[in-house]
Design an enzyme around this catalytic site. Structure first.
Site, PDB file in Angstrom:
ATOM      1  N   HIS A 173       1.347  -1.998  10.839  1.00 33.37           N
ATOM      2  CA  HIS A 173       2.485  -2.744  11.396  1.00 33.37           C
ATOM      3  C   HIS A 173       2.943  -2.175  12.738  1.00 33.37           C
ATOM      4  O   HIS A 173       4.132  -2.145  13.039  1.00 33.37           O
ATOM      5  CB  HIS A 173       3.631  -2.808  10.381  1.00 33.37           C
ATOM      6  CG  HIS A 173       3.204  -3.355   9.058  1.00 33.37           C
ATOM      7  ND1 HIS A 173       2.816  -4.667   8.911  1.00 33.37           N
ATOM      8  CD2 HIS A 173       3.034  -2.762   7.851  1.00 33.37           C
ATOM      9  CE1 HIS A 173       2.441  -4.853   7.652  1.00 33.37           C
ATOM     10  NE2 HIS A 173       2.550  -3.720   6.998  1.00 33.37           N
ATOM     11  N   ARG A 179      -9.628  -7.358   5.200  1.00 34.17           N
ATOM     12  CA  ARG A 179      -8.409  -6.887   5.857  1.00 34.17           C
ATOM     13  C   ARG A 179      -8.376  -5.363   5.866  1.00 34.17           C
ATOM     14  O   ARG A 179      -8.075  -4.728   6.875  1.00 34.17           O
ATOM     15  CB  ARG A 179      -7.187  -7.440   5.125  1.00 34.17           C
ATOM     16  CG  ARG A 179      -5.818  -7.005   5.678  1.00 34.17           C
ATOM     17  CD  ARG A 179      -4.723  -7.611   4.794  1.00 34.17           C
ATOM     18  NE  ARG A 179      -3.377  -7.421   5.319  1.00 34.17           N
ATOM     19  CZ  ARG A 179      -2.552  -6.432   4.960  1.00 34.17           C
ATOM     20  NH1 ARG A 179      -2.975  -5.507   4.109  1.00 34.17           N
ATOM     21  NH2 ARG A 179      -1.329  -6.356   5.460  1.00 34.17           N
ATOM     22  N   GLN A 197       0.828  -1.201   0.000  1.00 33.79           N
ATOM     23  CA  GLN A 197       0.000   0.000   0.000  1.00 33.79           C
ATOM     24  C   GLN A 197       0.861   1.249   0.000  1.00 33.79           C
ATOM     25  O   GLN A 197       1.872   1.329   0.693  1.00 33.79           O
ATOM     26  CB  GLN A 197      -0.908  -0.019   1.228  1.00 33.79           C
ATOM     27  CG  GLN A 197      -2.029   0.974   1.181  1.00 33.79           C
ATOM     28  CD  GLN A 197      -3.097   0.687   2.229  1.00 33.79           C
ATOM     29  OE1 GLN A 197      -3.189  -0.442   2.709  1.00 33.79           O
ATOM     30  NE2 GLN A 197      -3.887   1.666   2.577  1.00 33.79           N
ATOM     31  N   GLN A 222       1.194 -10.281  10.746  1.00 34.18           N
ATOM     32  CA  GLN A 222       1.852  -9.297   9.876  1.00 34.18           C
ATOM     33  C   GLN A 222       1.237  -7.910   9.995  1.00 34.18           C
ATOM     34  O   GLN A 222       1.919  -6.896   9.895  1.00 34.18           O
ATOM     35  CB  GLN A 222       1.791  -9.791   8.424  1.00 34.18           C
ATOM     36  CG  GLN A 222       2.529  -8.920   7.435  1.00 34.18           C
ATOM     37  CD  GLN A 222       1.596  -8.418   6.354  1.00 34.18           C
ATOM     38  OE1 GLN A 222       0.608  -7.750   6.629  1.00 34.18           O
ATOM     39  NE2 GLN A 222       1.915  -8.754   5.118  1.00 34.18           N
ATOM     40  N   SER A 266       4.092  -6.288   2.751  1.00 35.75           N
ATOM     41  CA  SER A 266       2.812  -6.060   3.423  1.00 35.75           C
ATOM     42  C   SER A 266       1.649  -6.595   2.580  1.00 35.75           C
ATOM     43  O   SER A 266       1.537  -7.801   2.378  1.00 35.75           O
ATOM     44  CB  SER A 266       2.656  -4.570   3.731  1.00 35.75           C
ATOM     45  OG  SER A 266       1.554  -4.347   4.587  1.00 35.75           O
ATOM     46  N   LEU A 267       0.790  -5.729   2.066  1.00 33.71           N
ATOM     47  CA  LEU A 267      -0.317  -6.170   1.218  1.00 33.71           C
ATOM     48  C   LEU A 267       0.171  -7.040   0.074  1.00 33.71           C
ATOM     49  O   LEU A 267      -0.514  -7.974  -0.359  1.00 33.71           O
ATOM     50  CB  LEU A 267      -1.055  -4.950   0.657  1.00 33.71           C
ATOM     51  CG  LEU A 267      -2.105  -5.218  -0.416  1.00 33.71           C
ATOM     52  CD1 LEU A 267      -3.287  -5.988   0.166  1.00 33.71           C
ATOM     53  CD2 LEU A 267      -2.558  -3.922  -1.062  1.00 33.71           C
TER      54      LEU A 267
END
Length: 316
Positions: A197, A115, A11, A246, A90-91
């Protein structure tokens, strides 16, 4: 033996028009968008291709960016190129898992839709934030975060000289100011709408983990490297646990690239909008070959390189 890794951005890489060329010219990429719209329950093309503010809202950003990356991946695979291992920031992990055939694309879209909602709803907009910290020298970033009043932690270990901090907006701003005093070259607030995060997203991670209980994830067909452990993970139950963690754990991106290099990867192909991961990989190890595919021209260049390699008896 030479190995190729496909890597996918997270992202913040999104922009209006991403993957449009592939949608217009590649039938398989177009089908990806159609499948995504059906899975998401809204028109992904509208989010990706037309002027709108939703593209920067987490609950829309995540399925839109996943779709753009996967559409480009299908065009890359159409050239005959395949990965030996994969990872995403991440994503980007969800596109990596789909590339490794551990989750179907439509299932991945459904998961990231939820999510994004979990993450957006966990912390009211404006209360959290993230800032990139750039430095040419070693600075005690973890110590300064710990000493700063409020919630602020290291969220990303991107590459030498670049980490990201995340948490309560005031705490992030205070830590950023102290990091500049400690010798950081620059601090750059990121274009995201939450403290990703960081411990502030622990609740969202728990909700995601519960959701994943009913999601079919299988053994990856190629090594999938987790952000949380910076190692290849094969067990479906373990992968689900790590996807939940995560959300509120640091992204060990530099460590993940270093792990893949130890496992034989010498060629990295960033698939999706932007060249952020390409830049990170170069800073981690300048001896690596790095490509990115964001446009049709990028794909043409990669295909030419791939064909030259085959003719010379090598492997990209």
């Amino acid at each position: 033996m030479s190995k190729t890794a496909f890597i996918f951005p997270g992202q913040g890489a999104q922009y209006i028009g991403m993957a449009r060329e592939f949608y217009d010219t590649c039938e398989e990429s177009r089908r990806v968008f159609e499948e995504a719209s059906e899975a998401a329950g809204f028109f992904i093309q509208e989010i990706c291709f037309t002027e709108n503010k939703k593209i920067d809202e987490t609950k829309y950003t995540q399925p839109a960016l996943l779709t753009a990356c996967y559409a480009i991946l299908k065009a890359v695979e159409g050239t005959g190129l395949r990965a030996d291992m994969t990872a995403g920031l991440s994503l980007g992990e969800y596109c990596a898992l789909a590339a490794a055939e551990a989750i179907t694309f439509s299932e991945a879209v459904k998961v990231v839709c939820r999510r994004g909602i979990f993450m957006a709803e966990e912390v009211p907009r404006g209360q959290g934030g993230m800032t990139a910290v750039l430095s040419r020298k070693q600075i005690p970033i973890e110590q300064i975060c710990e000493e700063t009043e409020g919630i602020v932690t290291v969220a990303n270990y991107n590459c030498p000289g670049q980490q990201v901090i995340s948490g309560e907006k005031d705490a992030v701003d205070k830590a950023a100011a102290r990091l500049l005093e400690a010798g950081a070259s620059r601090v750059v607030p990121l274009r995201v709408d939450g403290p990703f995060h960081s411990p502030m997203l622990t609740g969202a991670g728990g909700k995601l983990r519960t959701l994943l209980e009913d999601v079919r994830i299988t053994d990856p067909s190629i090594p999938f490297v987790s952000n949380v452990t910076a190692q290849a993970e094969r067990d479906p139950g373990r992968i689900k646990e790590l996807l939940g963690r995560q959300v509120y754990s640091p992204v060990l991106w530099q460590q993940s690239i270093e792990y893949m290099v130890r496992e034989g990867a010498d060629t990295f192909i960033e698939i999706g909008p932007g060249k952020t991961l390409t830049s990170f990989v170069k800073k981690i190890d300048r001896s690596l070959r790095v490509f990115h595919v964001e446009t049709a021209e990028n794909l043409k260049e990669l295909k030419t390189e791939f064909q030259m390699e085959k003719e010379q008896g090598g492997k990209l």
